[in-house]
Write an enzyme that holds these catalytic residues in place. Structure first.
Site, PDB file in Angstrom:
ATOM      1  N   VAL A 124       8.103  16.414 -17.461  1.00 14.86           N
ATOM      2  CA  VAL A 124       7.657  15.993 -18.693  1.00 14.86           C
ATOM      3  C   VAL A 124       8.656  16.136 -19.637  1.00 14.86           C
ATOM      4  CG1 VAL A 124       5.863  16.550 -20.460  1.00 14.86           C
ATOM      5  CG2 VAL A 124       5.296  16.428 -17.919  1.00 14.86           C
ATOM      6  N   SER A 184      15.020  17.289 -23.414  1.00 15.37           N
ATOM      7  CA  SER A 184      16.102  17.581 -22.773  1.00 15.37           C
ATOM      8  C   SER A 184      16.083  19.111 -22.470  1.00 15.37           C
ATOM      9  CB  SER A 184      17.281  17.243 -23.308  1.00 15.37           C
ATOM     10  OG  SER A 184      17.366  15.915 -23.966  1.00 15.37           O
ATOM     11  N   ARG A 185      15.143  19.738 -22.147  1.00 10.86           N
ATOM     12  CA  ARG A 185      14.992  20.981 -21.612  1.00 10.86           C
ATOM     13  C   ARG A 185      15.812  22.099 -22.556  1.00 10.86           C
ATOM     14  NH1 ARG A 185      11.524  18.773 -19.565  1.00 10.86           N
ATOM     15  NH2 ARG A 185      11.029  18.967 -17.269  1.00 10.86           N
ATOM     16  N   MET A 186      16.000  21.599 -23.909  1.00 12.48           N
ATOM     17  CA  MET A 186      16.723  22.581 -24.909  1.00 12.48           C
ATOM     18  C   MET A 186      15.347  23.272 -25.462  1.00 12.48           C
ATOM     19  SD  MET A 186      19.857  22.339 -24.585  1.00 12.48           S
ATOM     20  CE  MET A 186      20.393  22.932 -25.920  1.00 12.48           C
TER      21      MET A 186
END
Length: 220
Positions: free
Chosen positions: A15, A198-200
């Site tokens: 997700v 973006s997993r940031m």
């Protein structure tokens, strides 16, 4: 590696999270106002049908050097700590008596949020346990007497024990069992996680230093 029975490709499951950024400039000097705000958001999500159990948390304990975890419900949260109730003779109760180090995890996943707490647990005063117990539904009160939590039992034995408790307290209020009560987790660390694209992800960690708190941003 073989697919799961449902043929779901777990490696491809993901997700892309979104949410307002957690910024140090907007963070309060201690973690409690932020926790209260996020808890309020979790309850609002419950009202809209998005999050069924806003007070659910995973409680982690230590048993002979090994971690153990289970889900309980938060019953109180303020600057004095986080309170939950259980059977003192249960596995978690015995573990906390031996090693009071404990962790809490609030997984508010529909909101793309998570809160981690680390600290030390101590039993709440008996009067507090009795006061809270008196507010529980009668069925839950009877269950506290009927269940020797974490011990081996058959289905028939468990329900026979419940019927015995019903008979024992048939004509009176159900008192708080001596083996049942609350724990207050006094935190030493509280980390807030807000999912981002973006997993940031944003991760702000509060660490207790004496009576004050320090704030640190962690890499996702």
């Amino acid at each position: 590696m073989a697919d799961t029975p449902s043929n779901t490709d777990l490696a491809a499951e993901r997700v892309d999270y979104t949410g307002d950024h957690l910024l140090e400039s907007a963070a309060p000097p201690n973690p409690y106002p932020l926790f209260e705000a996020w808890l309020a958001d979790a309850f609002a999500a419950k009202e809209s049908g998005v999050l069924p159990e806003p007070t659910a948390m995973v409680v982690g304990t230590v048993s002979e050097g090994r971690p153990r975890s289970r889900t309980l419900l938060l019953k109180e949260a303020d600057p004095d700590g986080f309170v939950f109730y259980t059977n003192y003779d249960s596995a978690k109760g015995r573990e906390l008596a031996d090693q009071p180090a404990v962790s809490l995890l609030f997984g508010w996943y529909p909101l793309h949020r998570q809160v981690r707490v680390e600290g030390t647990a101590a039993p709440v005063p008996r009067a507090e346990s009795e006061a809270y117990f008196a507010t529980r539904p009668r069925g839950s009160q009877l269950g506290a007497w009927a269940s020797a939590q974490s011990s081996r039992v058959t289905f028939e034995e468990l329900h026979a024990s419940y019927r015995k408790a019903e008979q024992r307290f048939a004509d009176r209020d159900v008192p708080c069992p001596p083996h049942w009560g609350g724990y207050r987790v006094i935190p030493t660390m509280i980390e807030f996680w807000q999912g981002q694209p973006s997993r940031m992800h944003d991760r702000l960690r509060y660490d207790r230093v004496g009576s004050a708190w320090t704030l640190t941003r962690l890499a996702p």
